[in-house]
Write a protein that holds these residues in place. Structure first.
Motif, PDB file in Angstrom:
ATOM      1  N   VAL A  19       0.888  -1.052  -0.190  1.00 26.24           N
ATOM      2  CA  VAL A  19      -0.066  -0.055  -0.108  1.00 26.24           C
ATOM      3  C   VAL A  19       0.930   1.358   0.079  1.00 26.24           C
ATOM      4  N   VAL A  20       1.923   1.384   0.949  1.00 27.68           N
ATOM      5  CA  VAL A  20       2.912   2.462   0.789  1.00 27.68           C
ATOM      6  C   VAL A  20       3.230   2.612  -0.540  1.00 27.68           C
ATOM      7  N   GLY A  21       3.950   1.555  -1.138  1.00 22.60           N
ATOM      8  CA  GLY A  21       4.647   1.558  -2.366  1.00 22.60           C
ATOM      9  C   GLY A  21       3.513   2.356  -3.231  1.00 22.60           C
ATOM     10  N   ASP A  22       2.393   1.404  -3.355  1.00 20.30           N
ATOM     11  CA  ASP A  22       1.522   2.105  -4.509  1.00 20.30           C
ATOM     12  C   ASP A  22       1.261   3.618  -4.378  1.00 20.30           C
ATOM     13  N   LEU A  23       1.158   4.015  -2.911  1.00 20.84           N
ATOM     14  CA  LEU A  23       0.717   5.543  -2.873  1.00 20.84           C
ATOM     15  C   LEU A  23       1.911   6.412  -3.066  1.00 20.84           C
ATOM     16  N   VAL A  24       3.219   5.629  -3.008  1.00 23.14           N
ATOM     17  CA  VAL A  24       4.576   6.365  -3.400  1.00 23.14           C
ATOM     18  C   VAL A  24       4.312   6.705  -4.980  1.00 23.14           C
ATOM     19  N   ILE A  25       4.142   5.577  -5.792  1.00 19.47           N
ATOM     20  CA  ILE A  25       4.220   5.691  -6.917  1.00 19.47           C
ATOM     21  C   ILE A  25       3.031   6.456  -7.571  1.00 19.47           C
ATOM     22  N   ILE A  26       1.722   6.448  -6.943  1.00 18.25           N
ATOM     23  CA  ILE A  26       0.747   7.409  -7.441  1.00 18.25           C
ATOM     24  C   ILE A  26       1.151   8.609  -6.984  1.00 18.25           C
ATOM     25  N   ALA A  27       1.704   9.077  -6.152  1.00 16.04           N
ATOM     26  CA  ALA A  27       1.925  10.682  -5.545  1.00 16.04           C
ATOM     27  C   ALA A  27       2.984  11.221  -6.578  1.00 16.04           C
ATOM     28  N   LEU A 126       1.928   4.246 -14.307  1.00 20.71           N
ATOM     29  CA  LEU A 126       0.721   3.504 -13.960  1.00 20.71           C
ATOM     30  C   LEU A 126       0.741   2.136 -13.654  1.00 20.71           C
ATOM     31  N   MET A 127       1.552   1.504 -14.598  1.00 18.01           N
ATOM     32  CA  MET A 127       1.863   0.068 -14.533  1.00 18.01           C
ATOM     33  C   MET A 127       2.341  -0.416 -13.229  1.00 18.01           C
ATOM     34  N   GLY A 128       3.570   0.408 -12.743  1.00 15.05           N
ATOM     35  CA  GLY A 128       3.908   0.163 -11.365  1.00 15.05           C
ATOM     36  C   GLY A 128       2.931   0.220 -10.518  1.00 15.05           C
ATOM     37  N   ALA A 129       1.985   1.298 -10.449  1.00 20.11           N
ATOM     38  CA  ALA A 129       1.060   1.491  -9.359  1.00 20.11           C
ATOM     39  C   ALA A 129      -0.166   0.108  -9.458  1.00 20.11           C
ATOM     40  N   LEU A 130      -0.453  -0.309 -10.807  1.00 18.91           N
ATOM     41  CA  LEU A 130      -1.143  -1.393 -10.905  1.00 18.91           C
ATOM     42  C   LEU A 130      -0.662  -2.809 -10.110  1.00 18.91           C
ATOM     43  N   THR A 133      -0.963  -2.420  -6.525  1.00 24.66           N
ATOM     44  CA  THR A 133      -2.464  -2.568  -6.160  1.00 24.66           C
ATOM     45  C   THR A 133      -2.723  -4.008  -6.278  1.00 24.66           C
ATOM     46  N   PHE A 134      -2.648  -4.484  -7.511  1.00 26.58           N
ATOM     47  CA  PHE A 134      -2.739  -5.933  -7.448  1.00 26.58           C
ATOM     48  C   PHE A 134      -2.262  -6.962  -6.405  1.00 26.58           C
ATOM     49  N   GLY A 135      -0.881  -6.454  -5.914  1.00 26.65           N
ATOM     50  CA  GLY A 135      -0.238  -7.255  -5.088  1.00 26.65           C
ATOM     51  C   GLY A 135      -1.034  -7.089  -3.528  1.00 26.65           C
ATOM     52  N   ALA A 136      -1.382  -5.791  -3.402  1.00 26.42           N
ATOM     53  CA  ALA A 136      -2.367  -5.595  -2.234  1.00 26.42           C
ATOM     54  C   ALA A 136      -3.333  -6.445  -1.980  1.00 26.42           C
ATOM     55  N   ILE A 137      -4.146  -6.586  -3.309  1.00 31.60           N
ATOM     56  CA  ILE A 137      -5.537  -6.962  -3.549  1.00 31.60           C
ATOM     57  C   ILE A 137      -5.219  -8.645  -3.136  1.00 31.60           C
ATOM     58  N   ARG A 138      -4.132  -9.070  -3.684  1.00 32.54           N
ATOM     59  CA  ARG A 138      -3.720 -10.566  -3.436  1.00 32.54           C
ATOM     60  C   ARG A 138      -3.609 -10.992  -2.241  1.00 32.54           C
ATOM     61  N   LEU A 139      -2.742 -10.013  -1.653  1.00 34.00           N
ATOM     62  CA  LEU A 139      -2.398 -10.273   0.047  1.00 34.00           C
ATOM     63  C   LEU A 139      -3.619 -10.226   1.032  1.00 34.00           C
ATOM     64  N   ILE A 140      -4.459  -9.304   0.489  1.00 30.70           N
ATOM     65  CA  ILE A 140      -5.839  -9.347   1.279  1.00 30.70           C
ATOM     66  C   ILE A 140      -6.721 -10.536   1.269  1.00 30.70           C
ATOM     67  N   GLN A 141      -6.576 -10.946  -0.250  1.00 28.59           N
ATOM     68  CA  GLN A 141      -7.476 -12.379  -0.550  1.00 28.59           C
ATOM     69  C   GLN A 141      -6.537 -13.468   0.172  1.00 28.59           C
ATOM     70  N   MET A 142      -5.315 -13.305   0.524  1.00 27.27           N
ATOM     71  CA  MET A 142      -4.779 -14.602   1.054  1.00 27.27           C
ATOM     72  C   MET A 142      -5.035 -14.386   2.776  1.00 27.27           C
ATOM     73  N   GLY A 143      -5.759 -13.469   3.069  1.00 27.41           N
ATOM     74  CA  GLY A 143      -6.073 -13.360   4.551  1.00 27.41           C
ATOM     75  C   GLY A 143      -5.038 -12.316   5.375  1.00 27.41           C
TER      76      GLY A 143
END
Length: 144
Positions: A19-27, A126-130, A133-143
């Motif tokens: 999430v932090v990496g995503d926010l940095v890339i988006i910023a 954009l690709m880096g942010a994606l 984001t997908f990594g964070a979603i995957r981690l959430i799915q894994m519990g």
């Protein structure tokens, strides 16, 4: 005595990092998009020249890539130098010409000019942010 972590217990750390990496890339992407917009709207164009090329290591693999140093002269006749942050600029050879765009009030905003470079730079962010984001979603799915 410390018990071994159960499956999924380490995920919050990775989730936080994602999430932090995503926010940095988006910023950074938003910042770059704002600069690019200002450059297109208010920027002045100049012709630059690659005056040197520095080799930068790619890491453990032993490979490297070239980073050109571009010099241009602004509208007031002052010389400025910058290293383009776009991988597309790496193709410009020593002594080669490089179209430059910069804000007259801030020549340190100089970038290699061209739609292709703008699209690739912002697309890469954009690709880096994606990915994050997908990594964070995957981690959430894994519990996580």
């Amino acid at each position: 005595m410390r018990r071994p972590p159960r499956q999924g217990e380490e995920s919050p750390v990775w989730l936080t990092l994602a999430v932090v990496g995503d926010l940095v890339i988006i910023a950074f992407g938003v910042h770059e998009a704002v600069i690019q917009r200002r450059l297109v709207r208010d920027g002045l164009r100049a012709e630059g020249t690659v005056i040197s090329v520095r080799q930068v290591s790619n890491g453990k693999g032993g490979g490297h890539h070239d980073v050109p140093l571009v010099r241009f002269v602004d509208a007031q006749g002052r010389a400025h130098e910058f290293e383009p942050n776009s991988s597309v600029a790496r193709d410009i050879p020593m002594g080669g010409r490089a179209p430059v765009i910069y804000l007259p009030s801030s020549p340190d905003t100089a970038r290699i000019d061209g739609t292709r470079i703008r699209v690739l730079t912002l697309g890469g962010l954009l690709m880096g942010a994606l990915v994050f984001t997908f990594g964070a979603i995957r981690l959430i799915q894994m519990g996580g």
